[in-house]
Design an enzyme around this catalytic site. Sequence first.
Site, short mmCIF file in Angstrom:
data_model
loop_
_atom_site.label_atom_id
_atom_site.label_comp_id
_atom_site.label_asym_id
_atom_site.label_seq_id
_atom_site.Cartn_x
_atom_site.Cartn_y
_atom_site.Cartn_z
N HIS A 187 0.84 -1.20 0.00
CA HIS A 187 0.00 0.00 0.00
C HIS A 187 0.88 1.24 0.00
O HIS A 187 1.96 1.25 0.59
CB HIS A 187 -1.00 0.00 1.17
CG HIS A 187 -0.39 0.04 2.54
ND1 HIS A 187 0.05 1.21 3.12
CD2 HIS A 187 -0.14 -0.94 3.44
CE1 HIS A 187 0.51 0.95 4.33
NE2 HIS A 187 0.43 -0.35 4.55
N ASP B 233 -0.17 4.40 0.92
CA ASP B 233 -0.48 5.45 1.91
C ASP B 233 0.23 5.20 3.23
O ASP B 233 0.69 4.08 3.50
CB ASP B 233 -2.00 5.56 2.13
CG ASP B 233 -2.64 4.27 2.64
OD1 ASP B 233 -2.24 3.18 2.19
OD2 ASP B 233 -3.52 4.36 3.52
N ASP C 231 6.42 0.89 7.15
CA ASP C 231 5.04 0.54 6.77
C ASP C 231 4.57 1.46 5.66
O ASP C 231 3.99 2.49 5.93
CB ASP C 231 4.15 0.66 8.03
CG ASP C 231 2.72 0.20 7.79
OD1 ASP C 231 2.45 -0.38 6.74
OD2 ASP C 231 1.87 0.46 8.67
N GLU D 59 -5.00 1.98 2.40
CA GLU D 59 -5.03 0.76 3.22
C GLU D 59 -5.24 1.12 4.68
O GLU D 59 -5.95 0.43 5.42
CB GLU D 59 -3.70 0.00 3.06
CG GLU D 59 -3.68 -1.37 3.75
CD GLU D 59 -3.19 -1.36 5.20
OE1 GLU D 59 -3.30 -2.39 5.87
OE2 GLU D 59 -2.70 -0.31 5.68
N GLU D 60 -4.59 2.21 5.09
CA GLU D 60 -4.58 2.56 6.52
C GLU D 60 -5.94 3.03 7.03
O GLU D 60 -6.11 3.20 8.23
CB GLU D 60 -3.51 3.64 6.80
CG GLU D 60 -2.08 3.21 6.48
CD GLU D 60 -1.51 2.22 7.49
OE1 GLU D 60 -2.25 1.77 8.39
OE2 GLU D 60 -0.32 1.89 7.35
N GLU E 6 3.84 -6.33 3.99
CA GLU E 6 3.73 -5.57 5.25
C GLU E 6 4.85 -6.01 6.20
O GLU E 6 5.29 -7.16 6.15
CB GLU E 6 2.37 -5.85 5.91
CG GLU E 6 1.19 -5.26 5.20
CD GLU E 6 0.88 -3.82 5.62
OE1 GLU E 6 1.70 -3.22 6.35
OE2 GLU E 6 -0.17 -3.31 5.20
N HIS F 33 3.84 3.21 12.34
CA HIS F 33 2.90 4.21 12.90
C HIS F 33 3.52 5.05 14.03
O HIS F 33 2.83 5.87 14.61
CB HIS F 33 1.61 3.55 13.43
CG HIS F 33 0.84 2.79 12.38
ND1 HIS F 33 -0.46 2.38 12.55
CD2 HIS F 33 1.18 2.38 11.13
CE1 HIS F 33 -0.87 1.72 11.47
NE2 HIS F 33 0.12 1.72 10.60
ZN LIG Z 1 0.82 -1.20 6.44
#
Ligand SMILES: [Zn+2]
Length: 394
Positions: A76, A78, A108, A140-141, A168, A362
């Site tokens: 992903h 984003d 990520d 995705e997030e 991931e 994150h």
């Molecule tokens: Zn991710």
Amino acid sequence: MTATLEENSTLGILSDLIAFDTTSFRSNMSLIDYVVSYLDRDNIQVEVIKNAEGTKANLFATIGESQNPGIILSGHTDVVPVEGQNWATDPFKLRIEDNKAFGRGTCDMKGFIASVLAAVPKMAQENLACPVHIALSYDEEVGCVGVRHLIDFLKHKNLEVEACIIGEPSSLKPVTSHTGKHVFRCAFQGTAMHSSLAPGGVNAISYAAGILSEINYLEKIAESYVIDDTRFEYPHPTINIGKITGGKAVNIVAEHCQFDVECRYPPGSSPTFFTDALPGIVKTMAHEPMYLKSPAAYASCEQVTEYPAFEGDFNSPAAQLVRRLTGSNGDYAVNYGTEAGLFQTSGYSSVVCGPGDINQAHQPDEFIELSQLSACDKMMDTLIREFSLEEVSA
Ligand SMILES: [Zn+2]
């Protein structure tokens, strides 16, 4: 290890990717345009699948002419927001220090995407026994939004797929199982009143509090739905009330209150004890009594996002492939979610395996170990060797 930001190297590409602020609430088009022109150098066939508004896009590329079922490398584009986080340096400028690459998305999961892109010129030179597809998604997030359109697109193409690797962060361990998730938003509209006349108003916070205590009770119930899989740290559904807002001042009857709550569940358990119950609880314990006190008052409960649990298989083509590529013989389960459940339930044999440690995802000062990036580069080299027809016949 000497870090190099050389053009077209994994780190060089990662530096470029990090510089695009693709936080989910922004457009990812500049990153997609970058990847399109990067792939164009090797004349790779690329398709860009935009969202309805044309503000975001998935990308699907195919390397190799073979008609055999292919391998999907999925990521992903984003990233999660940096707002409210305390970063030592600019999150959108790659910083290399202590054998780590820092920046929003390094772990990520732009590190994986960079490693895949860096391998493309080598893949393009080989006569591959099966095509390698690159599938990049948006949003995705915020609930695996983009990948659903991407999978529809693949279905429409009747794409035959041997295995799908979702890159991931798993510290490059093969993950064949993860939780699914449902997110609900509960909103309460009361009627404001001077607090000295509180009984005459409808206090949105008070009604919300009643629902919250029911949710706390459901959280206890969740612990009783234990599945027989010791790989999960929490082998049962879990509930988290993650955000709440409401009220203006202590001397005003609260007019508004709103909270977001999620339920995660491992494969083999069901979230219905929560998903089926919550709307009814809100209706009978909040909406109906609120409305009875004032026709202007109400409560609502809406599902905001969901994605399915991922239940792969140790012996699936995807898991076997990743074990060959990484040399890792383990079979892991994780409590976080990915797009793997959506690929798997759409009939594509899937596995989660990518560089970086989920604990760094994150976070402020998010990073990926350079050793993880080079291990991922090695995985790409092994993949190319595995499918190079010259090697197979040698
Ligand atoms: Zn991710």
